[in-house]
Design an enzyme around this catalytic site. Structure first.
Site, PDB file in Angstrom:
ATOM      1  NE  ARG A   1      58.376   6.999  54.236  1.00  0.00           N
ATOM      2  CZ  ARG A   1      59.654   7.152  53.894  1.00  0.00           C
ATOM      3  NH1 ARG A   1      60.473   6.129  53.895  1.00  0.00           N
ATOM      4  NH2 ARG A   1      60.104   8.343  53.534  1.00  0.00           N
TER       5      ARG A   1
ATOM      6  CG  ASP B   1      47.764 -16.136  56.483  1.00  0.00           C
ATOM      7  OD1 ASP B   1      47.428 -15.930  57.665  1.00  0.00           O
ATOM      8  OD2 ASP B   1      47.167 -15.661  55.498  1.00  0.00           O
TER       9      ASP B   1
ATOM     10  CE1 TYR C   1      41.445 -12.906  53.195  1.00  0.00           C
ATOM     11  CE2 TYR C   1      43.196 -11.918  51.904  1.00  0.00           C
ATOM     12  CZ  TYR C   1      42.006 -11.807  52.583  1.00  0.00           C
ATOM     13  OH  TYR C   1      41.367 -10.595  52.639  1.00  0.00           O
TER      14      TYR C   1
ATOM     15  CE  LYS D   1      40.575 -10.525  58.189  1.00  0.00           C
ATOM     16  NZ  LYS D   1      41.271 -11.410  57.282  1.00  0.00           N
TER      17      LYS D   1
END
Ligand SMILES: *Cc1c(COP(=O)(O)O)cnc(C)c1O
Length: 379
Positions: free
Chosen positions: A52, A177, A104, A202
């Protein structure tokens, strides 16, 4: 590896990866969740204790992300949203954050809820107003300026260097972003940003088969440590196989993005002035409001995303989408297959997106096939 090599070369070779033990030119997938200690109870490999916190399969992909953005460190996340949330989760009650009105959709919605729940002030600015960001920041109070460029789905362009100056003068960090621009076309850290975020789902992965996110930092500082702790404690990590797929996808990033950009420009030019369209929104067109800034801060193309405004409103737009035979009707972007999307149907009546807008994600198919498909759909 030498300093003079281009990033495109280094990325195609996965940073000249050669496995020290086997000579394999592709890194292995390490599925282990735990890592052993020696007889003195010291970790056998630095940093590898529990998956983790850190997973060796992340390292090749994270090193490639650093190279792509010219950053000093990178972190993979389980999604683009998880990456963005990790930045927001370092804020405190009373902090002020600034973001564009058009961005977004999923992130704008989540930010609204998150900020109101945790006593953080969120101010949305108009990216088309040249003084929009200036008016929105509050010196000493604004901790984070979040921008996206080009902005989904109107492809408004935000001046990253100017935003960095404004954010820094107010004592805030700038996070960008850069999912749509990709590091092939824009490198926000070089323009003064502090953090770059990607939905690696993407373009970075590029094949529609991994949900992933990434953050890349200009500096390893306290803020970055806090972000790293959010990931380690919350566990918004990629699986080993997905991290491996992502390094594989990124090897062809330059090829895919250059081709999609070239094709998108051809599609945009072909359809600008089409009698069935109110407009074509693409920063590569001189008529686009963001063209000058895009030409300044993007190099090698204007990206693979554009939108069409269809004469006749929502019904006419949906009819065009219905008739497409090459474009696939689906959300998302940045894959090798071209997609067409009616955002208004997805976002609903509260959406600021015009109901006549169709968003196109241009893939790597033959450009003439894409143009013919839209021609017959608009006929
Ligand atoms: C898809 C997307 C996101 C969200 O990323 P996920 O990987 O879907 O969580 C954020 N920003 C932009 C611009 C996107 O296109």
């Amino acid at each position: 590896m030498t300093e003079s090599q281009k990033t495109a070369t280094r990325i195609a070779q996965g940073l000249h990866y050669v496995d020290k033990q086997t000579g394999s030119v592709i890194p292995p997938i390490q599925p282990s969740t735990t890592f052993a200690r020696d007889a003195d109870y010291q970790l056998i490999a630095d940093n590898h204790s529990y998956a983790r916190d850190q997973n060796p399969t992340f390292l090749p992909a994270e090193a490639m992300l650093c190279e792509l953005e010219g950053g000093s460190d990178a972190l993979l996340f389980s999604s683009g949203m998880a990456a963005a949330m990790a930045v927001a989760q370092t804020l405190r009650p009373g902090d002020h954050i600034v973001a564009p009105k058009v961005m977004y959709w999923g992130l704008r919605n989540w930010l609204g809820t998150f900020c109101s729940q945790w006593g953080i002030e969120l101010e949305l600015f108009d990216a088309n107003d040249p003084r929009g960001l200036d008016k929105a920041v509050q010196a000493g109070k604004t901790k984070l300026v979040w921008i996206e460029s080009p902005c989904n789905p109107t492809w408004d362009v935000i001046d990253i260097a100017a935003s960095a100056r404004i954010a820094h003068a107010a004592g805030a960090r700038l996070a960008v972003d850069s999912t749509v621009a990709t590091p092939v076309l824009t490198r926000p850290l070089q323009l003064g940003a502090d953090i770059v975020m990607h939905s690696a789902t993407k373009y970075l992965n590029g094949h529609g088969d991994v949900v992933a996110g990434a953050l890349i930092t200009a500096r390893k500082d306290e803020h970055w440590d806090a972000i790293r702790r959010v990931r380690a404690d919350g566990g918004a990590i990629l699986g080993s196989f997905e991290a491996w797929l992502l390094q594989r996808g990124m090897r062809t990033l330059f090829l895919r993005v250059r081709e999609a950009s070239r094709s998108a420009l051809a599609v945009a030019q072909h359809f600008s002035g089409h009698p069935k369209l109110l407009g074509v929104l693409y920063p590569g067109l001189p008529a686009h409001a963001g063209h000058a800034v895009a030409s300044e801060q993007m190099s090698g193309g204007y990206g693979g995303m554009l939108s069409l405004r269809v004469t006749g409103g929502a019904a006419a737009a949906l009819e065009v989408a219905r008739r497409c035979q090459v474009f696939i009707r689906a959300t998302s972007l940045g894959g090798v297959e071209s997609l067409i999307e009616h955002r208004y149907s997805i976002e609903g009546p509260d959406s600021p997106i015009p109901a006549d807008l169709l968003r196109l994600s241009i893939g790597i198919e033959d450009t003439d096939d894409l143009i013919r498909d839209l021609e017959q759909a608009l006929a």
